[in-house]
Scaffold this motif. Structure first.
Motif, short mmCIF file in Angstrom:
data_model
loop_
_atom_site.label_atom_id
_atom_site.label_comp_id
_atom_site.label_asym_id
_atom_site.label_seq_id
_atom_site.Cartn_x
_atom_site.Cartn_y
_atom_site.Cartn_z
N ARG A 35 19.54 1.32 69.10
CA ARG A 35 19.49 1.96 67.73
C ARG A 35 18.82 1.93 66.95
NH1 ARG A 35 23.10 -3.96 67.00
NH2 ARG A 35 22.20 -2.91 64.97
N LEU A 36 17.11 1.61 67.03
CA LEU A 36 16.40 1.71 66.24
C LEU A 36 16.01 3.18 66.18
CD1 LEU A 36 13.43 0.86 64.88
CD2 LEU A 36 12.20 1.22 67.16
N TRP A 37 16.24 3.93 66.59
CA TRP A 37 16.74 5.62 67.07
C TRP A 37 17.35 6.07 66.07
CZ3 TRP A 37 15.43 7.34 72.23
CH2 TRP A 37 14.03 7.41 72.37
N MET A 38 19.05 5.77 65.90
CA MET A 38 19.86 5.91 65.21
C MET A 38 19.68 5.58 63.44
SD MET A 38 22.91 4.78 68.02
CE MET A 38 22.63 5.30 69.22
N TYR A 39 19.11 4.01 63.53
CA TYR A 39 19.22 3.76 62.02
C TYR A 39 18.22 4.87 61.54
CZ TYR A 39 15.99 1.30 58.51
OH TYR A 39 15.00 0.78 57.25
N ALA A 40 16.23 5.07 62.34
CA ALA A 40 15.85 6.37 61.90
C ALA A 40 16.71 7.12 61.29
CB ALA A 40 14.86 6.40 62.77
N ALA A 41 17.52 8.16 62.87
CA ALA A 41 18.43 9.40 62.10
C ALA A 41 18.74 9.34 59.99
CB ALA A 41 19.36 9.26 62.86
N ARG A 42 19.71 7.40 60.31
CA ARG A 42 19.92 7.14 59.19
C ARG A 42 19.39 7.47 57.70
NH1 ARG A 42 23.11 3.39 62.48
NH2 ARG A 42 21.95 2.11 61.79
N ARG A 43 17.87 6.35 58.37
CA ARG A 43 17.40 5.89 56.49
C ARG A 43 16.07 6.26 56.77
NH1 ARG A 43 21.70 4.27 55.12
NH2 ARG A 43 22.81 2.66 55.47
N LYS A 44 15.66 6.58 57.78
CA LYS A 44 13.65 7.24 58.33
C LYS A 44 13.87 8.93 58.72
CE LYS A 44 12.01 2.99 56.06
NZ LYS A 44 11.73 3.18 54.78
N LEU A 46 12.39 11.16 59.07
CA LEU A 46 11.14 11.88 59.14
C LEU A 46 10.37 11.26 60.39
CD1 LEU A 46 9.52 12.79 55.34
CD2 LEU A 46 10.84 14.25 57.04
N GLY A 47 10.51 9.85 60.15
CA GLY A 47 10.19 9.04 62.38
C GLY A 47 9.77 7.90 61.23
N VAL A 48 9.10 8.21 60.54
CA VAL A 48 8.04 7.28 60.00
C VAL A 48 8.96 5.81 59.44
CG1 VAL A 48 6.11 6.34 58.19
CG2 VAL A 48 6.26 8.77 59.24
N LEU A 49 8.41 4.99 59.44
CA LEU A 49 9.36 3.09 59.68
C LEU A 49 8.37 2.28 57.68
CD1 LEU A 49 9.91 1.91 63.37
CD2 LEU A 49 10.86 3.80 61.54
N ASP A 50 8.16 3.35 57.04
CA ASP A 50 7.16 2.98 56.10
C ASP A 50 7.68 1.91 55.67
OD1 ASP A 50 9.71 4.80 55.20
OD2 ASP A 50 8.31 4.73 53.09
N ARG A 51 6.63 0.95 54.71
CA ARG A 51 7.33 -0.24 54.73
C ARG A 51 8.05 -1.80 55.40
NH1 ARG A 51 8.04 2.90 49.97
NH2 ARG A 51 10.82 2.73 50.80
N MET A 52 8.16 -1.09 56.78
CA MET A 52 8.90 -1.93 57.75
C MET A 52 7.96 -3.00 58.64
SD MET A 52 11.60 0.20 58.81
CE MET A 52 12.70 -0.73 59.98
N THR A 53 8.12 -4.13 58.83
CA THR A 53 7.30 -4.58 59.55
C THR A 53 7.98 -4.61 60.28
OG1 THR A 53 8.87 -6.78 58.58
CG2 THR A 53 7.28 -6.26 57.12
N PRO A 54 7.12 -5.52 61.44
CA PRO A 54 7.79 -6.11 63.26
C PRO A 54 8.92 -6.47 62.79
CG PRO A 54 5.70 -5.71 62.95
CD PRO A 54 5.79 -6.31 61.59
N LEU A 55 9.37 -7.45 62.88
CA LEU A 55 10.02 -8.32 61.90
C LEU A 55 11.67 -7.53 61.20
CD1 LEU A 55 12.27 -11.35 62.07
CD2 LEU A 55 11.02 -11.37 59.32
N ASP A 56 11.15 -6.38 60.66
CA ASP A 56 12.31 -5.34 59.86
C ASP A 56 12.81 -4.32 61.23
OD1 ASP A 56 12.04 -6.37 57.18
OD2 ASP A 56 10.22 -5.20 56.75
N ALA A 58 11.96 -4.95 64.01
CA ALA A 58 13.32 -5.84 65.19
C ALA A 58 14.64 -6.54 65.19
CB ALA A 58 12.74 -7.42 65.38
N GLU A 59 15.11 -6.83 63.56
CA GLU A 59 16.22 -6.59 63.34
C GLU A 59 16.77 -5.49 63.40
OE1 GLU A 59 15.57 -10.94 60.37
OE2 GLU A 59 15.49 -7.56 59.47
N GLU A 60 15.77 -4.34 62.80
CA GLU A 60 17.13 -3.13 63.09
C GLU A 60 17.17 -2.48 64.13
OE1 GLU A 60 18.49 -1.49 60.24
OE2 GLU A 60 17.77 -2.58 58.85
N ALA A 61 16.46 -2.54 64.94
CA ALA A 61 16.72 -2.46 66.06
C ALA A 61 17.69 -3.46 67.45
CB ALA A 61 15.76 -2.52 67.15
N GLY A 62 17.62 -4.72 66.31
CA GLY A 62 19.36 -5.78 67.25
C GLY A 62 18.39 -6.45 68.97
#
Length: 140
Positions: A35-44, A46-56, A58-62
């Motif tokens: 799920r995290l990889w799919m989120y990155a494909a849609r929104r990030k 370049l693979g950089v999870l900029d401006r994302m905290t560990p909570l962010d 974890a939430e995107e990963a489910g």
């Protein structure tokens, strides 16, 4: 063309990094990583999870094991720490402190090339249609 899929190595499920992650976080971690990889494909892309905290992250990963601890309790910080640990390494920590998906551009060449393709496409359309295209773009 937008990104609609990601690449997955055939040995992903049996890879030592995946097996170690499952030992530390349980089977649900595989789904969360996907799920995290799919989120990155849609929104990030370049693979950089900029401006994302560990909570962010974890939430995107489910990842919700901290809400109802089972056999593998882990807070969002622990979840990200496991993914970025030397033995697992699905996440890297950049010098600026941001998380980055390990070797994303190498494994997801189509996804990571999407932003550049979009620029090239816009330039080609502007050259082909001129001011008509540029004005149309501004109205959206």
């Amino acid at each position: 063309m937008s990104v609609t899929d990601i690449r997955l190595a055939l040995d992903f499920c049996d890879h030592r990094k995946t097996e170690r992650m499952v030992m530390r976080l349980g089977e649900v971690s595989v789904r969360c990583l996907l799920r995290l990889w799919m989120y990155a494909a849609r929104r990030k892309q370049l693979g950089v999870l900029d401006r994302m905290t560990p909570l962010d992250i974890a939430e995107e990963a489910g990842w919700k094991n901290w809400e109802n601890p089972t056999r593998y309790p882990a807070t969002p910080d622990q979840f990200c720490a496991v993914l970025s640990s030397a033995e697992i390494g699905y996440l890297d920590i950049r010098p600026d402190g941001m998380f980055e998906i390990h070797d994303w551009s190498e494994h997801q060449t189509w996804v990571s090339g999407a932003p550049a393709r979009k620029v090239v496409s816009k330039r080609a359309n502007a050259a082909k249609y001129g001011a008509k295209y540029e004005q149309k773009e501004l109205t959206f």
